[in-house]
Scaffold this motif. Structure first.
Motif, mmCIF file in Angstrom:
data_model
loop_
_atom_site.group_PDB
_atom_site.id
_atom_site.type_symbol
_atom_site.label_atom_id
_atom_site.label_comp_id
_atom_site.label_asym_id
_atom_site.label_seq_id
_atom_site.Cartn_x
_atom_site.Cartn_y
_atom_site.Cartn_z
ATOM 1 N N LEU A 248 0.894 -1.157 -0.129
ATOM 2 C CA LEU A 248 0.100 0.008 0.125
ATOM 3 C C LEU A 248 0.932 1.328 0.084
ATOM 4 O O LEU A 248 0.674 2.239 -0.811
ATOM 5 C CB LEU A 248 -0.977 -0.172 1.204
ATOM 6 N N LEU A 249 1.947 1.321 0.911
ATOM 7 C CA LEU A 249 2.831 2.366 0.760
ATOM 8 C C LEU A 249 3.528 2.580 -0.391
ATOM 9 O O LEU A 249 3.690 3.733 -0.924
ATOM 10 C CB LEU A 249 3.728 2.249 1.891
ATOM 11 N N LEU A 250 4.148 1.544 -1.165
ATOM 12 C CA LEU A 250 4.892 1.583 -2.351
ATOM 13 C C LEU A 250 3.948 1.901 -3.291
ATOM 14 O O LEU A 250 4.122 2.912 -4.239
ATOM 15 C CB LEU A 250 5.282 0.343 -2.567
ATOM 16 N N SER A 251 2.796 1.531 -3.452
ATOM 17 C CA SER A 251 1.708 1.959 -4.386
ATOM 18 C C SER A 251 1.453 3.476 -4.266
ATOM 19 O O SER A 251 1.444 4.259 -5.317
ATOM 20 C CB SER A 251 0.238 1.213 -4.276
ATOM 21 N N GLY A 252 1.374 3.990 -3.064
ATOM 22 C CA GLY A 252 1.011 5.229 -2.801
ATOM 23 C C GLY A 252 2.175 6.286 -3.482
ATOM 24 O O GLY A 252 1.895 7.385 -3.868
ATOM 25 N N LEU A 253 3.395 5.789 -3.060
ATOM 26 C CA LEU A 253 4.554 6.780 -3.656
ATOM 27 C C LEU A 253 4.638 6.755 -5.325
ATOM 28 O O LEU A 253 4.823 7.674 -5.718
ATOM 29 C CB LEU A 253 5.974 6.031 -2.956
ATOM 30 N N VAL A 254 4.273 5.466 -5.743
ATOM 31 C CA VAL A 254 4.324 5.287 -7.102
ATOM 32 C C VAL A 254 3.242 6.350 -7.698
ATOM 33 O O VAL A 254 3.283 7.087 -8.826
ATOM 34 C CB VAL A 254 4.310 4.019 -7.796
ATOM 35 N N THR A 255 2.064 6.390 -7.057
ATOM 36 C CA THR A 255 0.937 7.125 -7.617
ATOM 37 C C THR A 255 1.300 8.594 -7.626
ATOM 38 O O THR A 255 1.190 9.494 -8.427
ATOM 39 C CB THR A 255 -0.270 6.836 -6.745
ATOM 40 N N VAL A 256 2.021 8.994 -6.435
ATOM 41 C CA VAL A 256 2.529 10.374 -6.343
ATOM 42 C C VAL A 256 3.399 10.882 -7.412
ATOM 43 O O VAL A 256 3.089 11.821 -8.111
ATOM 44 C CB VAL A 256 3.060 10.690 -5.066
ATOM 45 N N VAL A 257 4.260 9.891 -7.679
ATOM 46 C CA VAL A 257 5.390 10.269 -8.813
ATOM 47 C C VAL A 257 4.447 10.398 -10.172
ATOM 48 O O VAL A 257 4.759 11.044 -10.895
ATOM 49 C CB VAL A 257 6.421 9.316 -8.889
ATOM 50 N N CYS A 258 3.647 9.418 -10.480
ATOM 51 C CA CYS A 258 2.746 9.264 -11.832
ATOM 52 C C CYS A 258 1.917 10.578 -11.934
ATOM 53 O O CYS A 258 1.928 11.079 -13.078
ATOM 54 C CB CYS A 258 2.229 8.134 -11.852
ATOM 55 N N VAL A 259 1.449 10.849 -10.887
ATOM 56 C CA VAL A 259 0.592 12.177 -10.918
ATOM 57 C C VAL A 259 1.587 13.404 -11.450
ATOM 58 O O VAL A 259 1.019 14.289 -12.049
ATOM 59 C CB VAL A 259 -0.256 12.367 -9.783
#
Length: 455
Positions: A90-101
């Motif tokens: 979940l934490l890793l997914s959140g970090l990747v989401t921020v980068v992609c946005v």
């Protein structure tokens, strides 16, 4: 006997639900495309194709980094370790989401200029909301897949597809001119609804803890970084042709090529379904039985998939003009030769898809990444040269050639790693038809005949 029955039930139930999920996805996606291609002009449809291709790449960045790693570690570890793995994911997914946005906000103006489509900026801006929501939806679905359950994945996917389809369908029958920004908002709403439903299915398994979270994030990233590279490279290989057509020719050219790809996707349902089913099984079998079981899984799954694909490929190849006319209309007649070429490399897709699945399950994600990266770069170079010299047909031929190159490399590596014999896939393909007849068709006919009471 009990274990055998449970194993057979897994393949029967999961296979049915996964094929049904893929079928519904392709059906509603195709039905929505059928309406959109008639509701939008060729330029707007081309812009929509380019937008969705880019969004799909962003999704693949996150999915590739986390999905295979999460499923593999959940399937291979005891339940008491699952909360740490889920929290780290979940934490890793959140970090990747921020980068992609952030990347979307930075590069969307450049893409709008490249494709001469100013409206793309607002489309990307709105979809960032959906991208955040899809991160949760995907995580819930992966948890289900890791625990060998597929019901929630099917139902949530169906809800998401139906909402979008109903919108475009109602607009078509009311003769309402659809704006692309409205399509994006409907997507955001459909993702939100699917995520809420998916949560209800996995809530009992959503246990979190911060214990060992940092260690697991490192493990997930270490394993997933090559899966991430593989997913992105593979997806780029499948969408580069459309993107380069939009840049080198026009969005309308990209839209014409997408028509052929859409039709090909109709017969690619078994390939996608088989990959979803095989991965958690191959990860478990590798741990329990070794590489011999992996060899059988690859040859059997590819052979079965080819047997199901072949009739559809033959039919569409000889009736390509009829299919294009029926599905897209006469104004897309230039897609007919494109369809015939895409159908040829459609037969190679099962080999490539299961190659990645098998190598990922035995921990060779790095090898998969390099193979897919090489194939993607080959595709990129061939597309650049052949689009300039041949136009739209050049994109189709470039993708066909790069798929043949990838197929040859994959078979050499599979022979080395798990002793796969490519000829066995044709044996299993041939055996599929009599086995299917004996197990399903003949008993069905016999029962139906018995009900008539005729001796």
């Amino acid at each position: 006997m009990k274990d055998t029955n449970q194993n057979n039930r897994y393949w029967l139930v999961s296979g049915f639900l996964t094929v049904l999920q893929n079928f519904s996805g392709v059906f509603f996606g195709f039905a929505g495309f059928f309406i959109l291609v008639r509701s939008l002009d060729k330029v707007d449809y081309g812009v929509w194709v380019l937008f969705m291709s880019t969004i799909t790449i962003f999704e693949a960045v996150r999915n590739g980094l986390i999905q295979t790693a999460l499923i593999r570690y959940l399937a291979a570890n005891d339940p008491e370790k699952h909360p740490s793995i889920i929290t780290a994911s979940l934490l890793l997914s959140g970090l990747v989401t921020v980068v992609c946005v952030a990347l979307s906000l930075i590069f969307s103006p450049s893409l709008a200029r490249l494709w001469d489509s100013p409206q793309l900026v607002n489309l990307f801006l709105v979809y960032n909301i959906g991208f955040v929501l899809s991160g949760l939806l995907n995580l819930f679905n992966w948890l289900e897949q890791a625990t060998f359950r597929f019901k929630g994945i099917f139902i949530t996917g169906l809800v998401r597809q139906i909402i979008f389809f109903l919108f475009v369908g109602v607009c078509f029958f009311l003769d309402y001119r659809i704006r692309l920004i409205e399509l994006v908002w409907v997507q955001v709403i459909s993702i939100a609804a699917a995520a809420l439903l998916a949560y209800s299915y996995v809530r009992p398994h959503l246990n979190f803890t911060l214990a060992n979270t940092r260690d697991w994030m490192g493990k997930l990233f270490g394993y997933g970084k090559y899966g991430f590279g593989t997913s992105v490279s593979s997806l780029l290989s499948g969408t580069l042709d459309q993107m380069m057509l939009g840049a080198l020719l026009s969005p309308a050219a990209s839209g014409a090529f997408n028509i052929a790809v859409r039709i090909t996707n109709l017969i690619d349902i078994p390939t996608n379904a088989m990959a979803v089913i095989v991965f958690p099984q191959s990860a478990r079998r590798m741990a329990e039985e070794g590489k011999g079981a992996i060899k059988y899984l690859y040859e059997k799954s590819v052979g079965t998939t080819l047997a199901i694909l072949l009739p559809g490929v033959i039919f569409l190849y000889f009736f390509a003009d009829w299919a294009i006319g029926l599905i897209a209309g006469e104004r897309y007649a230039d897609s007919i030769p494109l369809l015939k070429i895409t159908l040829l490399y459609c037969l190679l897709i099962p080999y490539g898809r299961q190659f990645g699945t098998i190598l990922d399950s035995i921990g060779k994600t790095k090898v998969t990444f390099y193979v897919v990266l090489f194939t993607t770069l080959t595709n990129l170079g061939l597309n650049f040269v052949m689009i300039k010299s041949m136009g739209v047909l050049g994109a189709a031929y470039a993708t066909l050639i790069s798929n043949i190159v990838g197929f040859i490399i994959a078979q050499v590596l599979l022979k080395k790693e798990v002793s796969v014999n490519v000829l066995n896939t044709f044996v299993y393909m041939y055996r599929f038809y009599p086995e299917f007849f004996q197990k399903y068709v003949r008993p069905f006919v016999s029962k139906a005949w018995a009900r008539t009471g005729i001796s």
